[in-house]
Design a protein around this motif. Structure first.
Motif: not given
Length: 622
Positions: A436-442, A444-447, A473-478, A591-595
């Motif tokens: 869930e963390d991985t998906n959320t940051w993906h 967020r970074v897209t946005d 998660g932020f770094a993985a999304a890049l 709003t997402d799972a980490l908000s």
């Protein structure tokens, strides 16, 4: 009549003198009030010479808290008023507050030079912190973009050529006109890091002489890295090195590495643990790093032992590995004996290089004779705690799980980036929460990138810092962008840094109430998620951190700050003073799972500024 006329003249002179005196008195009163209550930039002559024992930066600056209070008052009363922060003297354009030798001298710290304590962090007390913006050097240019920057940088950005002179016979770097070029050589690999890396893979009999070994070698620690050419030539193999060197006599080597866009950090094997968790690296490398590995019962080798994964390698290229004179033979024999007692074994030795491998389980430790040194660490020692902690001269045994598995249990790169790391259970995170963390940051970074797409130029971002990395998660999304990320785990969440390394990423522990150990102008993008709320909750200064971020940020670099709306509102008042208002945007995120409640995002871009007009002209070229 003459007497009357003379009297009139005297009276006129008297009145003029009285009026003149009143004017002078009023002027002095105004000058006093202005000097006492108004914020002002320091004059160059007010910054006292370093050797007189006064503070090199604060000098006669206005107290910080008064300045910021007045900034707020003026902006609230008149939002159109343009404000700016004081600018440091040009001699501090490379200031690293917690690695400042002048501060050590001024505070008269009693340090053991033989143990490298003078290269460790010593931060200024709150009353001595600077409150000014670090200026770029004269003639500063927008850095050359990656991947060209691997091989050349602007000389004006790091105007130091002594390394080119000192290492001219080793192909570290050469000066060519306005640029400094890096042929890829090093102290022990004059003919190129790429050939040297291939030879190491050949010694280990890896398929195709590729050091990545099918993705099983991913994270590397390069100690005494020079200008990080070894790490630079590992990147095409899918290997990321934490290239480490102190701010020593070759004080600009890490500055060159970061200007080149190569993952690197300032640090030293001294008295304290390196700020990384246990079992972080598959391979450690030392090429003529000039470290006394035998000192203090081998404590520095034991620190490498803490950091290496089960079966991890130590590649050592140094005269002790091949020279036959009495002194080098003595060092070799003592080092070989120590590593044997640590349950390391020689797996290959060729020419000027020897490679050891660490044990994969506790079996060897349990077979040692009673009283063998170095001892095993006590069960209450946490090998993952590394911030501001003294090294220990003991061997860290494996956990029961790792001992039985006889290995780290990690997937090869790049699968390990998205697969759940085996140490998740140690920090109480489930596989579902990780995903869930991985998906959320993906998302967020897209946005973020959608918001910035109108201002981001091709290849303009290379060095990135995530100031609160969480699970990475932020770094993985890049992963699909040609960037590298310094993942920073705040001290209150340092246990999560092991997950960063298990994903094949790199990072460090840090306390954001202090200055970070890097040179000015070294990162293109700083991402701060809930960082300001966290330090504010501990009573630390938001203003200090903003100035520190400005110090680390390259001109035309970006900040992304995600925090509570009240914190973001507070920060926005500083954008003009920080010169981050060339481009800025505030949005209310989904709003997402980490908000964390009422969040806002502000994205801002640092302007390029300086005394040299060439800076602005150069910016227009890119």
């Amino acid at each position: 009549m003459k007497s009357t006329a003379s009297e009139l003249i005297r009276r006129k002179k008297f009145v003029k003198q009285v009026l003149l005196g009143l004017i002078v008195l009023l002027g002095l009163i105004c000058l006093y009030n202005g000097a006492t209550f108004a914020p002002a930039l320091p004059r160059a002559e007010e910054v006292i010479a370093l050797d007189d024992g006064t503070d090199p930066v604060i000098g006669s600056f206005v107290p910080k808290r008064d300045y910021f209070d007045e900034l707020f008052e003026d902006q609230e009363q008149n939002p159109e008023v343009s404000k700016s922060l004081p600018v440091c003297d040009m001699r501090y354009s490379e200031l690293i507050p917690c690695l400042d030798r002048h501060l050590i001298y001024q505070l008269k710290l009693k340090l053991n030079l033989s143990l490298m304590e003078h290269y460790e962090r010593h931060c200024p007390p709150a009353a001595r912190r600077y409150n000014c913006l670090i200026p770029p050097p004269v003639g500063y240019k927008i850095p050359i973009r990656w991947p060209e920057s691997r091989d050349e940088v602007w000389k004006a950005n790091i105007p130091h050529t002594h390394l080119a002179e000192d290492k001219s016979d080793q192909n570290w770097m050469t000066v060519v006109g306005e640029k400094i070029r890096f042929p890829g050589g090093g102290t022990h690999f004059h003919y190129g890091a790429d050939k040297y890396i291939t030879s190491i893979a050949s010694m280990l009999k890896f398929p195709g002489d590729k050091l990545n070994n099918g993705g099983n070698i991913r994270t590397v620690l390069d100690v005494g890295c020079g200008v990080a050419s070894f790490g630079a030539y590992l990147l095409p193999l899918g290997i990321i090195a934490m290239s480490l060197a102190p701010n020593d006599v070759h004080q600009n080597q890490i500055q060159f590495a970061l200007e080149r866009g190569i993952p690197s950090a300032l640090g030293v094997l001294g008295t304290k643990r390196l700020p990384y968790p246990s079992r972080s690296f598959e391979l450690a490398h030392c090429s003529r790093c000039r470290i006394d590995w035998l000192q203090r019962d081998g404590i520095l080798l034991l620190e490498l032992d803490r950091l290496l994964r089960p079966g991890g390698y130590f590649v050592y290229s140094s005269p002790e590995a091949y020279a036959h004179d009495d002194e080098n033979r003595r060092i070799w024999n003592a080092m070989h004996d120590l590593l044997r007692r640590m349950c390391w074994r020689v797996v290959s030795r060729r020419d000027q290089t020897v490679i050891w491998a660490k044990s994969v389980s506790n079996s060897c430790y349990l077979k040692r004779a009673p009283g063998t040194n170095p001892p095993l660490c006590s069960s209450d020692d946490d090998p993952d705690v590394s911030w501001n902690l003294q090294m220990k001269a003991c061997i860290t045994p494996y956990s029961t799980k790792m001992h039985k598995g006889k290995g780290s249990g990690l997937q090869p790169w790049p699968s390990r980036l998205t697969g759940p790391p085996p140490r998740l259970d140690e920090i109480g995170v489930s596989h579902d929460q990780f995903q869930e963390d991985t998906n959320t940051w993906h998302q967020r970074v897209t946005d973020y990138w959608k918001q910035m797409r109108s201002v981001i130029q091709k290849d303009s971002i290379r060095n990135v810092m995530d100031m609160n990395s969480n699970l990475g998660g932020f770094a993985a999304a890049l992963k699909d962008k040609d960037v590298w990320v310094m993942n920073v785990a705040p001290v209150n969440a340092s246990s999560k840094l092991k997950i960063i390394y298990d994903r094949g990423l790199v990072g460090t522990v840090h306390d954001w109430c202090e200055s970070f150990s890097t040179y000015p102008r070294t990162y293109d993008l700083l991402h701060a998620w809930s960082v300001f709320s966290e330090i504010e909750g501990r009573g630390c200064s938001v203003e200090d951190l903003l100035i520190e971020m400005d110090r680390m940020l390259r001109p035309e670099g970006f900040v992304i700050i995600r925090d509570k709306s009240t914190v973001v509102d507070h920060i926005r008042k500083f954008l003009a003073a920080l010169r981050w208002d060339g481009y800025s945007l505030e949005v209310e995120p989904k709003t997402d799972a980490l908000s964390l409640g009422d969040e806002r995002v502000v994205i801002a871009r640092k302007q390029i500024w300086g005394d040299d007009n060439d800076v602005e002209e150069e910016a227009a070229r890119f």
